[in-house]
Design a protein around this motif. Structure first.
Motif, PDB file in Angstrom:
ATOM      1  N   SER A  19     -64.306 -41.883 -17.019  1.00 45.98           N
ATOM      2  CA  SER A  19     -63.119 -41.815 -16.163  1.00 45.98           C
ATOM      3  C   SER A  19     -63.405 -41.071 -14.867  1.00 45.98           C
ATOM      4  O   SER A  19     -62.482 -40.609 -14.188  1.00 45.98           O
ATOM      5  CB  SER A  19     -61.974 -41.120 -16.918  1.00 45.98           C
ATOM      6  OG  SER A  19     -62.358 -39.802 -17.306  1.00 45.98           O
ATOM      7  N   PRO A  30     -64.491 -40.243 -10.916  1.00 41.64           N
ATOM      8  CA  PRO A  30     -64.236 -40.897  -9.620  1.00 41.64           C
ATOM      9  C   PRO A  30     -65.430 -41.744  -9.197  1.00 41.64           C
ATOM     10  O   PRO A  30     -66.581 -41.366  -9.414  1.00 41.64           O
ATOM     11  CB  PRO A  30     -64.011 -39.724  -8.663  1.00 41.64           C
ATOM     12  CG  PRO A  30     -63.672 -38.558  -9.542  1.00 41.64           C
ATOM     13  CD  PRO A  30     -64.399 -38.772 -10.824  1.00 41.64           C
ATOM     14  N   SER A  64     -58.205 -47.299 -10.473  1.00 39.82           N
ATOM     15  CA  SER A  64     -57.686 -45.952 -10.723  1.00 39.82           C
ATOM     16  C   SER A  64     -58.775 -44.897 -10.558  1.00 39.82           C
ATOM     17  O   SER A  64     -58.467 -43.704 -10.437  1.00 39.82           O
ATOM     18  CB  SER A  64     -57.098 -45.864 -12.132  1.00 39.82           C
ATOM     19  OG  SER A  64     -58.097 -46.136 -13.107  1.00 39.82           O
ATOM     20  N   GLN A  65     -60.052 -45.319 -10.550  1.00 33.97           N
ATOM     21  CA  GLN A  65     -61.175 -44.390 -10.397  1.00 33.97           C
ATOM     22  C   GLN A  65     -61.728 -44.354  -8.979  1.00 33.97           C
ATOM     23  O   GLN A  65     -62.569 -43.493  -8.671  1.00 33.97           O
ATOM     24  CB  GLN A  65     -62.312 -44.761 -11.358  1.00 33.97           C
ATOM     25  CG  GLN A  65     -61.960 -44.669 -12.826  1.00 33.97           C
ATOM     26  CD  GLN A  65     -63.100 -45.158 -13.697  1.00 33.97           C
ATOM     27  OE1 GLN A  65     -62.993 -46.174 -14.374  1.00 33.97           O
ATOM     28  NE2 GLN A  65     -64.207 -44.439 -13.686  1.00 33.97           N
ATOM     29  N   GLU A 100     -62.643 -43.384  -5.535  1.00 35.33           N
ATOM     30  CA  GLU A 100     -62.500 -42.207  -4.681  1.00 35.33           C
ATOM     31  C   GLU A 100     -62.986 -42.496  -3.263  1.00 35.33           C
ATOM     32  O   GLU A 100     -62.423 -42.023  -2.287  1.00 35.33           O
ATOM     33  CB  GLU A 100     -63.277 -41.027  -5.268  1.00 35.33           C
ATOM     34  CG  GLU A 100     -63.124 -39.750  -4.465  1.00 35.33           C
ATOM     35  CD  GLU A 100     -63.868 -38.589  -5.078  1.00 35.33           C
ATOM     36  OE1 GLU A 100     -63.233 -37.563  -5.381  1.00 35.33           O
ATOM     37  OE2 GLU A 100     -65.101 -38.724  -5.260  1.00 35.33           O
ATOM     38  N   PRO A 155     -54.895 -44.084  -6.816  1.00 31.24           N
ATOM     39  CA  PRO A 155     -54.388 -42.717  -6.639  1.00 31.24           C
ATOM     40  C   PRO A 155     -55.460 -41.693  -6.275  1.00 31.24           C
ATOM     41  O   PRO A 155     -55.142 -40.649  -5.707  1.00 31.24           O
ATOM     42  CB  PRO A 155     -53.765 -42.403  -8.011  1.00 31.24           C
ATOM     43  CG  PRO A 155     -54.416 -43.339  -8.976  1.00 31.24           C
ATOM     44  CD  PRO A 155     -54.693 -44.580  -8.192  1.00 31.24           C
ATOM     45  N   ARG A 156     -56.739 -41.982  -6.577  1.00 32.42           N
ATOM     46  CA  ARG A 156     -57.803 -41.030  -6.271  1.00 32.42           C
ATOM     47  C   ARG A 156     -58.464 -41.287  -4.930  1.00 32.42           C
ATOM     48  O   ARG A 156     -59.338 -40.510  -4.512  1.00 32.42           O
ATOM     49  CB  ARG A 156     -58.885 -41.087  -7.357  1.00 32.42           C
ATOM     50  CG  ARG A 156     -58.453 -40.551  -8.711  1.00 32.42           C
ATOM     51  CD  ARG A 156     -59.663 -40.517  -9.636  1.00 32.42           C
ATOM     52  NE  ARG A 156     -59.362 -39.941 -10.925  1.00 32.42           N
ATOM     53  CZ  ARG A 156     -60.264 -39.741 -11.879  1.00 32.42           C
ATOM     54  NH1 ARG A 156     -61.524 -40.082 -11.672  1.00 32.42           N
ATOM     55  NH2 ARG A 156     -59.919 -39.222 -13.040  1.00 32.42           N
ATOM     56  N   ARG A 199     -59.840 -41.183  -1.502  1.00 33.31           N
ATOM     57  CA  ARG A 199     -59.862 -40.152  -0.462  1.00 33.31           C
ATOM     58  C   ARG A 199     -60.640 -40.591   0.776  1.00 33.31           C
ATOM     59  O   ARG A 199     -60.370 -40.102   1.876  1.00 33.31           O
ATOM     60  CB  ARG A 199     -60.480 -38.863  -1.022  1.00 33.31           C
ATOM     61  CG  ARG A 199     -59.612 -38.202  -2.100  1.00 33.31           C
ATOM     62  CD  ARG A 199     -58.278 -37.751  -1.520  1.00 33.31           C
ATOM     63  NE  ARG A 199     -57.382 -37.235  -2.545  1.00 33.31           N
ATOM     64  CZ  ARG A 199     -56.456 -37.949  -3.161  1.00 33.31           C
ATOM     65  NH1 ARG A 199     -56.297 -39.246  -2.857  1.00 33.31           N
ATOM     66  NH2 ARG A 199     -55.678 -37.413  -4.062  1.00 33.31           N
TER      67      ARG A 199
END
Length: 554
Positions: free
Chosen positions: A174, A176, A211-212, A214, A236-237, A239
């Motif tokens: 799970s 990033p 979902s992972q 980044e 959501p992760r 960046r």
């Protein structure tokens, strides 16, 4: 027929005559002649083939047994795997990952921002897992080895790539993820259509793990970019978003740029965004969450929209600003960006309008090739004298007077790069008079000390406009104002590239300089400065250093 003259083809003919058939299986199986016994050759070959088959089976069993024994032996003789716990071994494996950092490119002696060259790592997980079964077990159970996923979109490799991607992602747990998706060189074109082959299986594998995500780095056709949709729950992760689209050509000032990046579900909130060949509104993200923004191309209206929503910007790079009818519209408001520390804007005619609309109280580094006459007002309005430490300036229309006015308003400057200005001795004389100073005078509000903290100076200028003796004087003034407790300016790096002011500041080569601008006394002074430990480089358009050129000339 004489036996000594029979070749291989004649032997097969002889077999056919003896067996009385037209087709003979030369593999060693029995002849198919009804009512007759096999010929001697076929009988012998049959026996040999049978023995070979038995030996091959035995050899395969021995090889399998050898593999099993080697695996057993490794459990006792692999010091790395037997002497250390699995957790520590996983940690050691993680250190095998390659470093992805790329230094900033240096161009013409200036620390100019430019897109980094992407460095794709080797698949460390598979490399380590190929050593032995034990290492493979450890590698497959170490998710950190699999968190960077590199995907190449190429015809003929879709099925294999999709399976490879699914297998790779299955080891990530799970953690990033960093995605690097690209089309190989030679398949990219700014104006061509997307690839004709179907790459949706690859994107299906990637989307299942949104979902992972980044970091997403993509250099692909805009039509393919739309396949990067996620699993419906957004990312959501996320960046870091670094995307470059290979688009069909769009007319200048395209009224509504098409959406290029948009995920299904909640809008992602990246903090670092880089867009190349993608207009500002084409990426659906939450813009007020961005702290680091890098845009290759934008209209003036888009720049205003960026600044209006950029309250949290810390670094902002805008490479090219388009202006309709060559006239920048007035900004709708004044923009106060309280956290912006680095601002780089270039290749446009709207910089003065933008600079006059900004208030940047935290500004530390500014790169602009716009009119320098706007800088003193910007610094005064922003109150950033105590934070501004780096200036990278380039403007063909700026005078030395404008440059000196700007520098007088940046007393704590540590790094200065200047190109495209007709530099005379003014800057060097001013630096020379304050080469030594009392530390108490080096405060931001002190008067009379010019750039006391300057440590790096890079210039690109015409050597016919200034004196090389004046250059040397900023390090070794002829009249040293040395008093007790005073100190020398810590200027430890000086780079100068020679160029032609009449040719739009094109680089020159040493042999083209006539008359020769460096007299023997100035050359001796400069050599002494270099010998003292200063990083002194004076070079031509080919990168040839002055001292190397003179040594070769002598």
């Amino acid at each position: 027929m004489h036996p000594e003259k029979v070749d291989c083809l004649d032997f097969s003919t002889a077999h056919r005559e003896v067996c009385g058939i037209d087709q003979v299986d030369l593999s060693g199986s029995e002849c198919k002649t009804p009512g007759r016994r096999p010929c001697p050759g076929c009988s012998q070959l049959r026996d040999i083939d049978s023995r070979i088959n038995e030996m091959e089976i035995a050899l395969k069993k021995l090889q399998d047994e050898r593999c099993r024994i080697k695996t057993l032996r490794n459990k006792f003789h692999d010091a790395l795997a037997t002497a250390l716990p699995i957790e520590l071994l996983s940690r050691i494996f993680i250190f095998c990952l390659e470093d992805h950092s790329v230094p900033t490119k240096c161009q013409k002696g200036l620390n100019v921002h430019s897109p980094p060259l992407r460095k794709r790592s080797r698949p460390s997980g598979y490399v380590l897992g190929a050593v032995c079964k034990r290492w493979r077990e450890i590698a497959h159970s170490t998710p950190h080895l699999w968190t960077t996923v590199v995907v190449r979109l190429k015809d003929g490799e879709v099925d294999q790539c999709a399976q490879f991607t699914r297998d790779w992602l299955s080891h990530t747990g799970s953690l990033p993820l960093t995605l690097d998706i690209y089309q190989p060189e030679g398949t990219q074109t700014s104006f061509g259509p997307p690839p004709a082959f179907d790459v949706s299986p690859i994107f299906a594998a990637l989307n299942a793990h949104s979902s992972q995500w980044e970091t997403v780095v993509a250099d692909i056709h805009s039509d393919l970019m739309l396949l990067l949709r996620g699993d419906g729950n957004g990312a959501p992760r996320l960046r870091t978003l670094d995307i470059a689209a290979i688009n069909k050509h769009l007319p200048q000032h395209y009224p509504t740029p098409p959406i290029v990046f948009s995920l299904a579900g909640p809008t992602p909130r990246p903090t670092r965004v880089k867009l190349h060949q993608i207009r500002y509104p084409s990426a659906t993200v939450t813009w007020d969450s961005i702290t680091h923004l890098d845009i290759w191309e934008a209209s003036v209206a888009e720049c205003y929209a960026i600044l209006q929503s950029g309250m949290n910007l810390v670094e902002c790079y805008i490479e090219k600003i388009e202006i309709a009818n060559f006239e920048a519209p007035a900004p709708p408001q004044q923009f106060v960006l309280p956290h912006l520390q680095v601002l780089h804007i270039r290749w446009n005619d709207a910089q003065e309008v933008l600079l006059n609309a900004l208030t940047l109280p935290s500004l530390a580094s500014l790169f602009t090739n716009g009119p320098l006459r706007a800088l003193p007002a910007l610094i005064t309005r922003s109150g950033c004298k105590s934070t501004l430490t780096e200036l990278i300036l380039s403007d063909l229309d700026t005078t030395v007077f404008d440059l000196m006015c700007a520098l007088e308003n940046a007393p704590l400057l540590k790094q200065l790069s200047v190109s495209g200005l007709p530099l005379d001795d003014t800057l060097f004389d001013r630096l020379s008079t304050t080469a030594f100073f009392h530390p108490a005078q080096a405060h931001a509000d002190a008067q009379g000390v010019f750039l006391p903290h300057l440590a790096s100076l890079s210039l690109f200028s015409d050597p016919g406009l200034f004196s090389f003796r004046a250059v040397a004087s900023i390090f070794m003034p002829e009249r040293e104002l040395w008093q007790e407790g005073w100190k020398r300016r810590s200027l430890s790096r000086f780079w100068l590239e020679v160029g032609d002011s009449d040719g739009g500041y094109e680089p020159l080569e040493w042999y083209m300089l006539d008359p020769w601008p460096v007299d023997s006394y100035a050359f001796a002074l400069l050599r002494a400065v270099k010998a003292s430990g200063v990083d002194l480089r004076i070079y031509d358009g080919q990168g040839l250093d002055l001292f190397e050129y003179k040594e070769g000339d002598e």
